[in-house]
Design a protein around this motif. Structure first.
Motif, PDB file in Angstrom:
ATOM      1  N   UNK A 159     -35.282 -54.384 -76.324  1.00 16.96           N
ATOM      2  CA  UNK A 159     -36.742 -54.495 -76.441  1.00 16.96           C
ATOM      3  C   UNK A 159     -37.328 -55.272 -75.262  1.00 16.96           C
ATOM      4  N   UNK A 160     -36.650 -56.357 -74.847  1.00 21.07           N
ATOM      5  CA  UNK A 160     -37.126 -57.153 -73.701  1.00 21.07           C
ATOM      6  C   UNK A 160     -37.179 -56.299 -72.438  1.00 21.07           C
ATOM      7  N   UNK A 161     -36.131 -55.501 -72.205  1.00 18.85           N
ATOM      8  CA  UNK A 161     -36.084 -54.648 -71.014  1.00 18.85           C
ATOM      9  C   UNK A 161     -37.180 -53.590 -71.059  1.00 18.85           C
ATOM     10  N   UNK A 162     -37.403 -52.999 -72.224  1.00 19.84           N
ATOM     11  CA  UNK A 162     -38.450 -51.973 -72.357  1.00 19.84           C
ATOM     12  C   UNK A 162     -39.828 -52.568 -72.116  1.00 19.84           C
ATOM     13  N   UNK A 163     -40.054 -53.766 -72.613  1.00 22.06           N
ATOM     14  CA  UNK A 163     -41.343 -54.425 -72.371  1.00 22.06           C
ATOM     15  C   UNK A 163     -41.521 -54.750 -70.887  1.00 22.06           C
ATOM     16  N   UNK A 498     -37.242 -51.938 -84.134  1.00 29.88           N
ATOM     17  CA  UNK A 498     -37.041 -50.493 -83.950  1.00 29.88           C
ATOM     18  C   UNK A 498     -38.371 -49.765 -83.978  1.00 29.88           C
ATOM     19  N   UNK A 499     -39.255 -50.147 -84.912  1.00 33.76           N
ATOM     20  CA  UNK A 499     -40.589 -49.528 -84.972  1.00 33.76           C
ATOM     21  C   UNK A 499     -41.360 -49.808 -83.681  1.00 33.76           C
ATOM     22  N   UNK A 500     -41.242 -51.043 -83.178  1.00 37.00           N
ATOM     23  CA  UNK A 500     -41.918 -51.399 -81.924  1.00 37.00           C
ATOM     24  C   UNK A 500     -41.397 -50.564 -80.760  1.00 37.00           C
ATOM     25  N   UNK A 501     -40.086 -50.380 -80.691  1.00 40.65           N
ATOM     26  CA  UNK A 501     -39.485 -49.549 -79.635  1.00 40.65           C
ATOM     27  C   UNK A 501     -39.968 -48.108 -79.724  1.00 40.65           C
TER      28      UNK A 501
END
Length: 685
Positions: A159-163, A498-501
């Motif tokens: 999640x950190x990398x995607x953000x 997971x929902x955030x991703x």
């Protein structure tokens, strides 16, 4: 998705009979339960599988990010198709200066015969930019690992990398300012934070601690070596450690070693930079030394009742501050250091401690990059949900930190009794405490100075993702609303990330694909024409004067000697730049000629974009800053300070174009196009 570091414990349940210990040894030697062994083995295999998958995901994301920014750079400039001079011009302002040293190194005969000669495999410029894009992979992996270490699950690292990627506008500028020193430094800073996060975990083995301290030292050294602002960033880091140590949120022994590592790294850089005196006069060295001295003076700092400890703590803070100022003043006096005085003048003026007419300080004050963080930054960060989640996590973590700090300061028997009874359930791990204070302090820095936002926003991705996947955060939240169960906590810990991703992927994947398909091309014919003219029509030994930004390009593209350049951490060079910039002030041709000749100038380049600047408002244009510093009234409508007076002479950069005898006696125009005017200085006997 399982926890990164999970220790599997099994406790044998006794029969609960009083005579159990009197049973024969055969009764006590119970054979290992096959189910327990099976569970233990299964748990270890699952952990190994999870760590392997998480590691593969981290490396894959790092490599994909490198390819992504490299593709954006290629698509924006058509870098592979433009000429070498255009490639070099694309390294704007100080970027060109930094790249010029690399170019100078690979063109040296002794280096060409050594290991740096990579021309037969890859063009030198590509070796350079691919190295920097490769460091982005290191950056992403370090952020990923930090979040993973904090939360215990690699899902938070993902999640950190995607953000980081989806907030690229606010987390990095590497694709269009490749050679900037911060692009070399920030990956090492991220590695250092990851190493510190691991170091602050409890129950590390001595060998693990030693290896981690070594990793922290190497990362600190590389970070310090590659960025001139390192001392200020590490001062903030040292302040974070100091605050946490004062409230007993970190182990004092580890904090002490981190202070020593910071000092050692800086001193080693000082030696390698030919005894750079600015480093010796840094506040970081003075502060860290003061903390270590204050500790030896003050004993039993962390003992006693609440009020007693608060009193000792206040005295400790005052003692450290006074020692810091005294030591720093003493070092600067002994070594006669003035290299960083412009920074303190800038800070004094920025935070309202009096106006200044200092040219260097005003040069910073008028740049948007050194202004306050624009509010639209938060709307962009909110689009990816990052800012909302960050504030949510920050709130609960801050509440936990305040409670734990107060509990540590109280140190009463009642608190200890409550802990034993299980009533005090709020805890804060040392690694989480460090990252909390780190994000708060660097957030304050970013809010005050926009250029420093990249230090905050990247860590914001780490902190928000950690909180969203954190057992401690969800446990605290659910207990606050009286809905806590272990099952609910685990459902929230995994389902919300997971929902955030899924939301991020759905909303931003099409935009990323469109961005990658958008093709543009580098186009700056006036600058290309200027550089080609210089190479073809001036001797190799010619000395050029002009703006710092343009001269960096002249050095890179032509190799000519410069009178000044954008390295602004030297007092003499700052003073020289101010004198050279009199070409844009209201000065007589004789004055300007005398100044330029005193620096050995053969050619001076005037830029219409500076002489007739409209980018900044009145009072912040370069010509206005020069007028104020020279005591002259500014051009245009508007107020002036009462003691400013009209100049006896017109503006040099405008008047020279009229070819009046008083100017042509000293300056001969040898080149011009729509943007640039080059004058050769006459050599009078």
């Amino acid at each position: 998705m399982t926890d990164m570091m999970t220790t599997v414990r099994h406790r044998r349940v006794g029969k609960g009979t009083e005579g159990a210990e009197d049973q024969p040894s055969e009764e006590k030697s119970v054979k290992p339960d096959g189910k327990i062994l099976s569970d233990h083995t299964g748990g270890k295999l699952w952990n190994i599988l999870s760590i392997t998958v998480g590691g593969i995901v981290a490396i894959s994301l790092g490599l994909l990010t490198s390819v992504y920014v490299a593709t954006l750079h290629e698509n924006d400039l058509w870098f592979s198709n433009i000429k070498e001079v255009e490639r070099e011009i694309s390294f704007r302002t100080e970027c060109g200066l930094y790249y010029s040293y690399y170019k100078q190194m690979i063109q040296a005969a002794s280096i060409q015969q050594g290991i740096v000669n990579c021309k037969q495999y890859l063009e030198p410029v590509y070796f350079y930019i691919y190295t920097l894009f490769g460091l982005q992979a290191v950056y992403i992996i370090a952020l990923y690992v930090t979040s993973w270490l904090l939360s215990g699950t690699w899902l938070s690292g993902l999640l950190a990398a995607c953000w980081y990627i989806t907030n690229r506008i606010d987390t990095t500028r590497v694709e269009f300012t490749i050679p900037l020193r911060e692009n070399w430094a920030l990956p090492f800073f991220a590695v250092q934070i990851a190493a510190i996060t691991y170091l602050l975990r409890t129950n590390l083995q001595p060998a693990q601690e030693r290896l981690t301290f070594m990793a922290v030292f190497i990362a600190t050294f590389l970070f310090s070596l590659t960025w001139q602002f390192n001392q200020f960033m590490m001062l903030i880091q040292a302040l974070a450690l100091f605050v946490l140590d004062c409230f007993d949120l970190l182990p004092t022994a580890k904090v002490t070693w981190l202070y020593i590592i910071q000092i050692s790294g800086l001193l080693l850089v000082c030696v390698l930079q030919f005894f750079n005196s600015m480093i010796l006069g840094s506040l970081l060295i003075s502060f860290n030394a003061s903390v270590l001295i204050a500790r030896t003076i003050q004993k039993n700092l962390k003992k006693g009742p609440l009020l007693n400890r608060l009193g000792k703590l206040i005295f400790h803070v005052l003692l450290v501050l006074c020692l810091t100022l005294l030591i720093n003043k003493f070092i600067k006096k002994i070594l006669n250091l003035e290299s960083d005085e412009h920074i303190f003048k800038f800070l004094k003026a920025k935070f309202g401690f009096g106006a200044t007419r200092d040219f260097d300080a005003n040069l910073y004050l008028c740049e948007e990059a050194f202004g306050l963080l624009p509010l639209n930054t938060f709307s962009r960060l909110s689009d990816t949900l990052l800012f909302y989640i960050y504030v949510f996590v920050l709130f609960f973590m801050t509440v936990a930190a305040v409670i734990v700090a107060f509990r540590n300061l109280s140190g009463s028997n009642q608190v200890q009794l409550m802990e034993k009874m299980g009533e005090c359930t709020i805890t804060l791990k040392p690694d989480a405490a460090y990252n909390l204070i780190h994000t708060v302090l660097f957030g304050c820095l970013a809010l005050s100075t926009m250029r420093m936002k990249y230090l905050w926003t990247s860590h914001m991705c780490v902190f928000a993702s950690f909180g969203l996947c954190s057992t401690e955060v969800w446990k605290l939240v659910l207990k606050c609303i009286h809905l806590y169960t272990s099952q609910r906590m685990h459902v929230m810990k995994y389902s919300i990330p997971i929902i955030t991703l899924l939301y991020i992927s759905y909303k931003f994947w099409p935009g990323i694909m469109d961005e990658l398909s958008e093709l543009r091309e580098f186009y700056d014919p006036d600058t290309v024409e200027l550089m080609n003219w210089i190479k073809s029509n001036t001797p190799n030994t010619a000395v050029f004067a002009g703006s710092m930004q343009l001269l960096a390009g002249v050095k890179l593209c032509t190799g000519r000697t410069l009178t000044n350049h954008p390295h602004y951490e030297d007092k003499n060079l700052r003073e020289r730049t101010k004198q050279i910039y009199q070409i844009y002030a209201k000065r007589s041709p004789e004055d300007v000629y005398g100044i330029l000749r005193s620096f050995g100038t053969d050619y001076v380049i005037l830029e219409d974009s500076i002489c007739y600047e409209r980018r900044h408002s009145r009072g912040c244009r370069l010509r206005d800053l020069l007028d104020i510093a020279n005591g002259h009234i500014m051009d245009g409508l508007g107020e002036n300070e009462p003691d400013l007076k009209p100049s006896m002479y017109p503006r040099f950069c405008e008047e020279i174009k009229k070819n009046l005898p008083s100017y042509t006696t000293h300056f001969i125009r040898v080149f011009q196009n729509k943007t640039f005017h080059v004058y050769k200085l006459a050599k009078h006997k």
